[in-house]
Design a protein around this motif. Structure first.
Motif, PDB file in Angstrom:
ATOM      1  N   LEU A 355       0.762  -1.222  -0.014  1.00 33.11           N
ATOM      2  CA  LEU A 355       0.086  -0.011   0.055  1.00 33.11           C
ATOM      3  C   LEU A 355       0.906   1.165  -0.143  1.00 33.11           C
ATOM      4  CD1 LEU A 355      -2.832  -0.755   2.490  1.00 33.11           C
ATOM      5  CD2 LEU A 355      -2.948  -0.682   0.013  1.00 33.11           C
ATOM      6  N   LYS A 356       2.041   1.317   0.781  1.00 31.90           N
ATOM      7  CA  LYS A 356       2.763   2.378   0.725  1.00 31.90           C
ATOM      8  C   LYS A 356       3.627   2.763  -0.525  1.00 31.90           C
ATOM      9  CE  LYS A 356       6.848  -0.251   2.149  1.00 31.90           C
ATOM     10  NZ  LYS A 356       7.751  -0.426   3.396  1.00 31.90           N
ATOM     11  N   GLN A 357       3.426   1.894  -1.533  1.00 33.72           N
ATOM     12  CA  GLN A 357       3.838   2.100  -2.843  1.00 33.72           C
ATOM     13  C   GLN A 357       2.583   2.880  -3.934  1.00 33.72           C
ATOM     14  OE1 GLN A 357       5.440  -2.150  -3.211  1.00 33.72           O
ATOM     15  NE2 GLN A 357       7.461  -1.317  -3.897  1.00 33.72           N
ATOM     16  N   TRP A 358       1.660   3.029  -3.454  1.00 35.78           N
ATOM     17  CA  TRP A 358       0.690   3.669  -4.255  1.00 35.78           C
ATOM     18  C   TRP A 358       0.940   4.707  -5.055  1.00 35.78           C
ATOM     19  CZ3 TRP A 358      -1.798   8.148  -4.392  1.00 35.78           C
ATOM     20  CH2 TRP A 358      -1.769   9.096  -3.023  1.00 35.78           C
ATOM     21  N   LEU A 359       1.560   5.740  -4.438  1.00 37.52           N
ATOM     22  CA  LEU A 359       2.097   6.894  -5.101  1.00 37.52           C
ATOM     23  C   LEU A 359       2.894   6.821  -6.346  1.00 37.52           C
ATOM     24  CD1 LEU A 359       1.432   9.943  -5.191  1.00 37.52           C
ATOM     25  CD2 LEU A 359       3.375  10.479  -3.649  1.00 37.52           C
ATOM     26  N   ASN A 408      -7.418   4.131 -17.126  1.00 35.75           N
ATOM     27  CA  ASN A 408      -6.265   3.475 -16.663  1.00 35.75           C
ATOM     28  C   ASN A 408      -5.826   3.934 -15.036  1.00 35.75           C
ATOM     29  OD1 ASN A 408      -3.893   1.556 -17.679  1.00 35.75           O
ATOM     30  ND2 ASN A 408      -2.800   3.426 -16.858  1.00 35.75           N
ATOM     31  N   LEU A 409      -6.136   5.193 -14.823  1.00 34.75           N
ATOM     32  CA  LEU A 409      -5.825   5.650 -13.386  1.00 34.75           C
ATOM     33  C   LEU A 409      -6.752   5.006 -12.374  1.00 34.75           C
ATOM     34  CD1 LEU A 409      -4.757   9.362 -13.923  1.00 34.75           C
ATOM     35  CD2 LEU A 409      -3.200   7.638 -13.371  1.00 34.75           C
ATOM     36  N   VAL A 410      -8.171   5.076 -12.790  1.00 32.36           N
ATOM     37  CA  VAL A 410      -9.068   4.358 -12.007  1.00 32.36           C
ATOM     38  C   VAL A 410      -8.817   3.059 -11.813  1.00 32.36           C
ATOM     39  CG1 VAL A 410     -11.549   3.831 -11.876  1.00 32.36           C
ATOM     40  CG2 VAL A 410     -10.912   6.078 -12.722  1.00 32.36           C
ATOM     41  N   GLY A 411      -8.556   2.280 -12.571  1.00 34.81           N
ATOM     42  CA  GLY A 411      -8.242   0.863 -12.607  1.00 34.81           C
ATOM     43  C   GLY A 411      -7.065   0.693 -11.786  1.00 34.81           C
ATOM     44  N   ALA A 412      -5.865   1.460 -11.721  1.00 35.46           N
ATOM     45  CA  ALA A 412      -4.735   1.399 -10.870  1.00 35.46           C
ATOM     46  C   ALA A 412      -5.016   1.709  -9.562  1.00 35.46           C
ATOM     47  CB  ALA A 412      -3.702   2.185 -11.593  1.00 35.46           C
ATOM     48  N   SER A 413      -6.017   2.676  -9.319  1.00 33.83           N
ATOM     49  CA  SER A 413      -6.110   3.366  -8.109  1.00 33.83           C
ATOM     50  C   SER A 413      -7.050   2.664  -6.933  1.00 33.83           C
ATOM     51  CB  SER A 413      -6.486   4.807  -7.950  1.00 33.83           C
ATOM     52  OG  SER A 413      -5.575   5.494  -8.697  1.00 33.83           O
ATOM     53  N   LEU A 414      -8.327   2.065  -7.674  1.00 27.52           N
ATOM     54  CA  LEU A 414      -9.129   1.318  -6.871  1.00 27.52           C
ATOM     55  C   LEU A 414      -8.765   0.237  -5.957  1.00 27.52           C
ATOM     56  CD1 LEU A 414     -12.172   1.637  -6.418  1.00 27.52           C
ATOM     57  CD2 LEU A 414     -12.739   0.169  -8.417  1.00 27.52           C
ATOM     58  N   PRO A 415      -7.948  -0.763  -6.652  1.00 28.97           N
ATOM     59  CA  PRO A 415      -7.466  -1.714  -5.732  1.00 28.97           C
ATOM     60  C   PRO A 415      -6.673  -1.277  -4.466  1.00 28.97           C
ATOM     61  CG  PRO A 415      -6.956  -2.432  -8.121  1.00 28.97           C
ATOM     62  CD  PRO A 415      -7.636  -1.046  -8.032  1.00 28.97           C
ATOM     63  N   SER A 419      -8.119  -1.837  -0.590  1.00 27.70           N
ATOM     64  CA  SER A 419      -7.142  -2.561   0.170  1.00 27.70           C
ATOM     65  C   SER A 419      -7.006  -1.653   1.583  1.00 27.70           C
ATOM     66  CB  SER A 419      -5.707  -2.834  -0.347  1.00 27.70           C
ATOM     67  OG  SER A 419      -5.809  -3.639  -1.348  1.00 27.70           O
ATOM     68  N   LYS A 420      -6.873  -0.395   1.371  1.00 28.50           N
ATOM     69  CA  LYS A 420      -6.656   0.583   2.379  1.00 28.50           C
ATOM     70  C   LYS A 420      -8.093   0.427   3.071  1.00 28.50           C
ATOM     71  CE  LYS A 420      -4.794   4.126   4.696  1.00 28.50           C
ATOM     72  NZ  LYS A 420      -3.590   3.646   5.319  1.00 28.50           N
ATOM     73  N   LEU A 421      -9.372   0.168   2.629  1.00 25.79           N
ATOM     74  CA  LEU A 421     -10.593   0.292   3.501  1.00 25.79           C
ATOM     75  C   LEU A 421     -10.648  -1.282   3.885  1.00 25.79           C
ATOM     76  CD1 LEU A 421     -12.872   2.198   0.865  1.00 25.79           C
ATOM     77  CD2 LEU A 421     -11.800   2.947   3.226  1.00 25.79           C
ATOM     78  N   HIS A 422      -9.867  -2.044   3.831  1.00 24.30           N
ATOM     79  CA  HIS A 422      -9.707  -3.548   4.390  1.00 24.30           C
ATOM     80  C   HIS A 422     -10.916  -4.368   3.474  1.00 24.30           C
ATOM     81  CE1 HIS A 422      -6.911  -2.535   7.444  1.00 24.30           C
ATOM     82  NE2 HIS A 422      -7.701  -1.478   7.783  1.00 24.30           N
ATOM     83  N   ILE A 423     -11.052  -4.049   2.314  1.00 28.57           N
ATOM     84  CA  ILE A 423     -11.652  -4.845   1.161  1.00 28.57           C
ATOM     85  C   ILE A 423     -11.013  -5.471   0.267  1.00 28.57           C
ATOM     86  CG2 ILE A 423     -13.635  -4.530  -0.201  1.00 28.57           C
ATOM     87  CD1 ILE A 423     -14.522  -2.013   1.022  1.00 28.57           C
ATOM     88  N   ASP A 424     -11.299  -6.704   0.123  1.00 30.25           N
ATOM     89  CA  ASP A 424     -10.634  -7.664  -0.929  1.00 30.25           C
ATOM     90  C   ASP A 424     -10.440  -6.908  -2.328  1.00 30.25           C
ATOM     91  OD1 ASP A 424      -9.307  -9.483  -2.854  1.00 30.25           O
ATOM     92  OD2 ASP A 424     -10.536 -11.059  -1.846  1.00 30.25           O
ATOM     93  N   PRO A 425      -9.106  -6.342  -2.616  1.00 30.28           N
ATOM     94  CA  PRO A 425      -9.117  -5.714  -4.101  1.00 30.28           C
ATOM     95  C   PRO A 425      -9.674  -6.288  -5.143  1.00 30.28           C
ATOM     96  CG  PRO A 425      -6.969  -6.384  -3.042  1.00 30.28           C
ATOM     97  CD  PRO A 425      -7.974  -6.537  -2.156  1.00 30.28           C
ATOM     98  N   ALA A 426      -9.761  -7.761  -5.076  1.00 31.67           N
ATOM     99  CA  ALA A 426     -10.510  -8.479  -6.195  1.00 31.67           C
ATOM    100  C   ALA A 426     -11.820  -7.947  -6.446  1.00 31.67           C
ATOM    101  CB  ALA A 426     -10.644  -9.994  -5.855  1.00 31.67           C
ATOM    102  N   VAL A 427     -12.390  -7.247  -5.737  1.00 28.47           N
ATOM    103  CA  VAL A 427     -13.833  -6.870  -5.968  1.00 28.47           C
ATOM    104  C   VAL A 427     -13.695  -5.590  -7.011  1.00 28.47           C
ATOM    105  CG1 VAL A 427     -15.595  -5.537  -4.800  1.00 28.47           C
ATOM    106  CG2 VAL A 427     -14.495  -7.070  -3.456  1.00 28.47           C
ATOM    107  N   ALA A 428     -12.456  -5.313  -7.011  1.00 28.57           N
ATOM    108  CA  ALA A 428     -12.366  -4.115  -8.290  1.00 28.57           C
ATOM    109  C   ALA A 428     -12.373  -5.168  -9.636  1.00 28.57           C
ATOM    110  CB  ALA A 428     -11.129  -3.373  -8.142  1.00 28.57           C
ATOM    111  N   SER A 429     -13.432  -5.744  -9.798  1.00 31.58           N
ATOM    112  CA  SER A 429     -13.454  -6.540 -10.796  1.00 31.58           C
ATOM    113  C   SER A 429     -13.785  -5.857 -11.973  1.00 31.58           C
ATOM    114  CB  SER A 429     -14.735  -7.479 -10.628  1.00 31.58           C
ATOM    115  OG  SER A 429     -15.912  -6.792 -10.464  1.00 31.58           O
ATOM    116  N   SER A 430     -13.621  -6.603 -13.189  1.00 28.52           N
ATOM    117  CA  SER A 430     -13.712  -6.031 -14.534  1.00 28.52           C
ATOM    118  C   SER A 430     -15.185  -5.487 -14.965  1.00 28.52           C
ATOM    119  CB  SER A 430     -13.648  -7.223 -15.514  1.00 28.52           C
ATOM    120  OG  SER A 430     -12.166  -7.819 -15.571  1.00 28.52           O
TER     121      SER A 430
END
Length: 487
Positions: A355-359, A408-415, A419-430
């Motif tokens: 998560l700390k590598q998000w920026l 592209n930015l939305v797809g990269a940021s949403l996971p 994750s920060k909200l403690h929700i499985d990032p896989a929910v950022a589904s297609s």
């Protein structure tokens, strides 16, 4: 030589013969035939047999073989066998199982039956099973087996080898042995090869390098997958909070976990709630319940696309050719966002990204999005030029650039956000990314169209975006109550 994939399965060829033998009550012949099969073939044979013959064949298996086969059978067949066996037979069956397999099966059984079976089992098996069941459901403690070998640091290699010969048959594996102190705390691990190649008078302490990798019994079971991948090791020790060695986790258990977690992520990536059983064992009604919630959510989200088109109806009427490129633009945005989200979700799941590598990651994806956007914008602009002239080509080209960069930015940021909200990032589904990209893409497209053909109804560009979003949100309850998209 016949390719492996085309060779007939001996267990399936044997099924009619075994059924006939069992019908004639020739049990000795059936037992001999079963004893010649490998474990995977026994499992396939039991699946292929009719229920009445399956139970008879299962009773003819040696105890240890029956226990191993039972753990590999589908849940439906396991339940059928449980119904056929007496409590005494069940107790014998579970006594022969590995403790981790036994605990996994007990999780799926009624509590009253588990209590009865535990009371009938051998005391040492009962204690080990209760210890495993005491850990959280998805923890490493549920995967471990307490059947391992330990050595003392002050022993000689000869003493260690003698200990292995005496007790090794009951251990899960002797490939790796663990050195513990007098309190059972882990000091190091030693491969059997090191003992075999060392001088018999050498003290075990001199073979130690105190670099053993280990797991906490309360760690999430995915930690075992990552640890084995990182250290490329097939067995890991499991410690309690006092650093006492309480069990080991082996590759076969971790491989099952890796497969389950990957399957779960694939299901979530397709907006399907993960299945508890295999597809073949899942009923049609259960599949409906797993799929309908996300489909309904996505319907509500997709109402936004209809609202945006409705809001910009005047713009669309002024240049009908704009409608030709709507599917092209929103599909490209959805595909771009899905690509980016899939890469991020997998990188987070494997520990490649934190998560700390998000920026830094978002910055990297911004540069990727710009280059992708320019390339796709040129292609889209050329199509627009051919279809409707320079004005349409400019609208499509600029829209394509902005849509690809944004999605592209939305797809990269949403996971990262999930994750920060403690929700499985896989929910950022297609499907979710695609739905968000549809709304975003339409707004961008019509904003450029308004700007270039001068048909803004009222207000500024920012006012138009805000109004479109407000219209989308206000229309949702209207749709739910009367089926209309107009508030």
């Amino acid at each position: 030589m016949q390719p492996y994939s085309e060779r007939p399965d001996p267990s399936l060829l044997l099924a009619p013969k075994i059924s006939q033998i069992l019908e004639q009550r020739r049990t000795h012949e059936a037992r001999a035939a079963l004893a010649e099969l490998a474990m995977p073939e026994i499992v396939d044979l039991l699946v292929a047999l009719a229920p009445q013959h399956r139970a008879m064949a299962f009773r003819l298996l040696a105890r240890e073989m029956a226990a191993d086969a039972f753990t590999e059978l589908p849940a439906q067949i396991q339940q059928q066998l449980l119904d056929e066996l007496s409590n005494e037979q069940l107790a014998q069956l579970f006594n022969e199982m590995d403790p981790d397999d036994r605990a996994e099966l007990f999780d799926e059984m009624p509590g009253q039956l588990v209590t009865q079976l535990l009371a009938m089992m051998r005391p040492e098996e009962r204690r080990s099973t209760r210890a495993i069941l005491g850990y959280p459901a998805d923890s490493v403690g549920r995967l471990m087996t307490p059947e391992f070998l330990t050595l003392k640091p002050d022993w000689t290699v000869q003493q260690g080898l003698g200990h292995i010969r005496q007790y090794g048959r009951d251990a899960e594996t002797v490939d790796i042995l663990y050195v513990v102190d007098k309190h059972g705390r882990l000091l190091d691990d030693i491969r059997i090869r090191e003992l075999l190649l060392a001088d018999l008078t050498t003290q075990i302490e001199s073979l130690m390098d105190t670099s053993a990798a280990w797991l906490d019994a309360h760690d999430d079971r995915e930690a075992a997958v990552r640890m084995m991948e990182r250290y490329d090791i097939a067995v890991l020790p499991v410690l309690d909070r006092d650093h006492v060695l309480v069990g080991i986790v082996t590759f076969d258990d971790v491989a099952d976990v890796a497969e389950e977690e990957t399957t779960e992520d694939i299901h979530k990536g397709a907006a399907v709630a993960p299945l508890e059983m295999s597809y073949g064992e899942t009923s049609a009604s259960a599949l409906f319940r797993k799929r309908i919630p996300w489909l309904l959510v996505l319907v509500l989200i997709n109402l936004g696309s209809s609202s945006v088109i409705e809001f910009f109806e005047e713009t669309l009427q002024s240049m009908i050719a704009l409608a030709f490129f709507i599917p092209l633009l929103i599909d490209t945005g959805g595909n771009t966002g899905s690509q980016s989200a899939t890469i991020m979700v997998r990188a987070i799941a494997t520990g490649d990204l934190e998560l700390k590598q998000w920026l830094r990651t978002v910055g990297k994806e911004l540069s990727v999005g710009i280059t992708l956007g320019v390339a796709m914008g040129v292609a889209g602009g050329m199509l627009g030029l051919i279809r409707g002239g320079w004005e349409l080509g400019l609208i499509v080209g600029l829209s394509m650039v902005c849509i690809v960069i944004t999605t592209n930015l939305v797809g990269a940021s949403l996971p990262f956000i999930l994750s920060k909200l403690h929700i499985d990032p896989a929910v950022a589904s297609s499907p979710l990314i695609t739905s968000i990209a549809d709304i975003t893409g339409l707004i961008i497209y019509f904003m450029f169209a308004n700007w270039l053909i001068g048909s803004l109804p009222t207000g500024t560009a920012l006012d138009e975006v805000a109004a479109a979003v407000d219209t989308t949100l206000s229309c949702v309850p209207c749709w739910l109550t009367n089926g209309s998209g107009r508030g």
